[in-house]
Design an enzyme around this catalytic site. Structure first.
Site, PDB file in Angstrom:
ATOM      1  CG  ASP A  79      49.073  30.967  60.927  1.00 55.08           C
ATOM      2  OD1 ASP A  79      48.823  30.124  61.802  1.00 55.08           O
ATOM      3  OD2 ASP A  79      48.523  31.005  59.817  1.00 55.08           O
ATOM      4  CG  ASP A 122      44.824  25.697  64.409  1.00 60.35           C
ATOM      5  OD1 ASP A 122      45.710  25.853  63.550  1.00 60.35           O
ATOM      6  OD2 ASP A 122      43.901  26.503  64.575  1.00 60.35           O
ATOM      7  CB  CYS A 177      38.651  54.621  46.080  1.00 63.66           C
ATOM      8  SG  CYS A 177      39.790  54.605  47.470  1.00 63.66           S
ATOM      9  CB  CYS A 200      42.034  55.740  44.036  1.00 65.22           C
ATOM     10  SG  CYS A 200      41.984  53.976  44.383  1.00 65.22           S
TER      11      CYS A 200
END
Ligand code: ZN
Length: 580
Positions: free
Chosen positions: A89, A124, A277, A282
């Site tokens: 970025d 940008d 999960c 998990c």
């Protein structure tokens, strides 16, 4: 040559390989944000979780002396310890947050190239939905100026893929103008800049709208990145609308707030008695154990779990595209959140033509009914419109497609739709079936192509297989989708019956022989074509004199062909000349 090689299509989505200098990246994909200043999950761990690509902020690297030196010396991959695909970025987000960064557009572009980023971005100006008109206009102007600046030095930046993001905030005309200008400059990759407030409020409708508006201006041969999309439940919708990649820090931001992601929704950790999960995190810990951990460790583990869920959803989406049930998944996800459902209904209604244009004509999987959204799917709408125009002796009644000629009982999507309708008991005759199928696929004139029809049925299943016209084999009916696949002889009869250029791909003179010998029709071979060709259409390849050279399956839509330089367009089934 196009950087994108399309393998499979479904909805407006594609399984594609993107060539980068660090290797190929399979799309769609998800880029988790890695912040070198706050490494909650390290790139090594990400890799173990299954992450193939990450995004990191080049401005943060630039500001950190040690990191900068390492990145300039050995490359960004070595500096942050990730050997997959790295997108950088430009620091635009910092600009948004803190106003003003201490580096120019050209400098940050050159820096990204120098550190070996695979995908770089220009500076940008991100937008928010509460921006004033003047602020937005200025932001758009700056973004376009920066894009022009990139173009002026792009010769020295080869090898890196460059991403340009049209901006415009909440102003439609600015978005369109900005998208048009950015698209003209010929970036390798396009971004859709999600609007800040829209994201925080779960405003999926506004995001979907933005994606569709920008998409109109972009070359379909270029990948589309949707900035800041991190909720796994929304991935499938945006992929179905044409987004190829996403990036987000949500996995970590949510974890910091104790929010546990599932494919359908996020749940506050304190509400969980059990972890729903079975990812490695998990499986190792119970809900109680995680709740009782100190904050830092808890955050790290939930971040890792959230990443597992994001990666898993992306893999699931790719599977649905391969198998042709992406819309079914979108429907399912939309049914888990009314705001997603609203976005889906809105988009299907407002952009029906654009969505139809990329929608494959046949799929491997059934259409599942889940509610009114099913009726608005582009594949369903197109089929319903097509049968409205057809004439037949007998019909069967469906709640989704209206009255369907009985001859289409086994043809996609009519025969592959799972709804609440009763089973159709009547059986079509052989003639009824062939006439209906060829009219549906190639247009009503196609029914005139064949005479004295006879169908040989499979001894095992009793289902129709080979089709004969005046005792000549003209093709067969494909069992899985009930489509007619013409033989060369069948194609010749069809061409005589069909008006120019229906169902045809006309190749340039210099490629006639290659195609007649069975070589794939590449996009640049094409002289003229039927504008109604869609992915998976059965097509007839001819020369300018309408002589049949080959038959095959299209992998692109007619409107896309001009954009894909050197990309396969028709995969050949039968060809008219021997090789050698
Ligand atoms: Zn988990």
């Amino acid at each position: 040559m196009s950087n994108l090689r399309i393998r499979r299509r479904d909805a407006s989505a594609r399984i594609a390989e993107l060539s980068t200098k660090s290797g190929k990246l399979l799309l769609p994909n998800f880029f988790p944000v890695f912040n070198p200043n706050k490494p909650v999950v390290t790139p090594e761990e990400m890799k173990r979780i299954g992450v193939e690509a990450i995004i990191t902020n080049s401005y943060i690297i630039y500001k950190n002396e040690k990191l900068r030196e390492e990145a300039l010396k050995h490359g960004v991959h070595s500096a942050i310890g990730f050997d997959g695909i790295i997108m950088t970025d430009s620091g635009a987000y910092q600009l948004y947050r803190y106003k003003g960064i201490e580096i120019s557009n050209k400098e940050i572009i050159r820096f990204q190239h120098a550190i070996g980023s695979d995908i770089g971005t220009i500076l940008d100006v991100p937008m928010s939905s509460d921006m004033s008109r003047r602020e937005a206009e200025e932001g758009v102007k700056t973004t376009i100026d920066h894009a022009i600046e990139w173009k002026s030095i792009s010769e020295e930046l080869k090898g890196t893929l460059w991403l340009g993001t049209p901006q415009g905030g909440p102003y439609d005309d600015l978005i369109c103008e900005s998208a048009r200008r950015i698209a003209e400059l010929g970036f390798d990759y396009y971004g859709v800049g999600s609007i800040k407030v829209a994201l925080e409020e779960y405003n999926f409708t506004m995001q979907a709208d933005l994606l569709m508006k920008v998409r109109r201006f972009l070359q379909p041969s270029k990948p589309v990145h949707f900035w800041g999309i991190g909720l796994p439940s929304s991935f499938s919708l945006f992929v179905a609308l044409g987004a190829d990649t996403f990036d987000s820090a949500s996995y970590a931001l949510y974890a910091a707030e104790g929010r546990y992601m599932t494919p359908e929704r996020t749940i506050p950790l304190e509400e969980l008695e059990e972890l729903p999960c079975s990812c490695p995190v998990c499986s190792k810990y119970s809900a109680k154990e995680i709740k009782e951990m100190e904050k830092g460790e808890r955050e790290k583990l939930i971040s890792a779990h959230n990443l597992y869920v994001s990666v898993q959803e992306i893999r699931k989406i790719r599977t649905t595209i391969r198998e042709g049930w992406l819309w079914n998944l979108v429907q399912e996800r939309a049914r888990a959140h009314p705001k997603l459902l609203k976005a889906l209904l809105h988009t299907l209604c407002k952009y029906r033509d654009e969505l139809e244009e990329r929608e494959p004509v046949t799929k491997r999987s059934a259409v599942f009914y889940s509610g009114p959204e099913t009726l608005m799917r582009p594949d369903v709408l197109r089929a319903r419109k097509a049968v409205e125009r057809m004439r037949a002796e007998r019909y069967f009644r469906t709640s989704i497609y209206g009255n369907v000629p009985l001859g289409l009982k086994y043809t996609f999507p009519f025969g592959q739709t799972v709804s609440m309708d009763e089973e159709v008991e009547d059986e079509p005759s052989d003639e009824e079936m062939v006439y209906s199928i060829v009219s549906y696929q190639f247009g009503v004139d196609a029914a005139k192509a064949f005479k004295n029809l006879r169908v040989r049925r499979s001894r095992k299943t009793g289902m129709p297989r080979d089709v004969y016209s005046d005792d000549m084999r003209v093709g067969f009916i494909r069992p899985q989708d009930g489509f007619f696949i013409p033989s060369l002889e069948g194609a010749e009869l069809l061409v005589k019956a069909l008006p120019w250029p229906a169902c045809r791909v006309v190749v340039k003179k210099e490629h006639e022989d290659e195609v007649a010998k069975g070589i794939t029709v590449f996009s640049n071979f094409v002289e003229e074509l039927d504008p109604k060709i869609r992915p998976n259409s059965e097509v007839i390849v001819v020369n300018k004199q309408d002589r049949v050279l080959a038959t095959g399956k299209a992998v692109l839509s007619a409107s896309e062909v001009g954009y894909f330089e050197g990309h396969p367009f028709v995969i050949i089934r039968h060809h008219s000349m021997h090789r050698g």
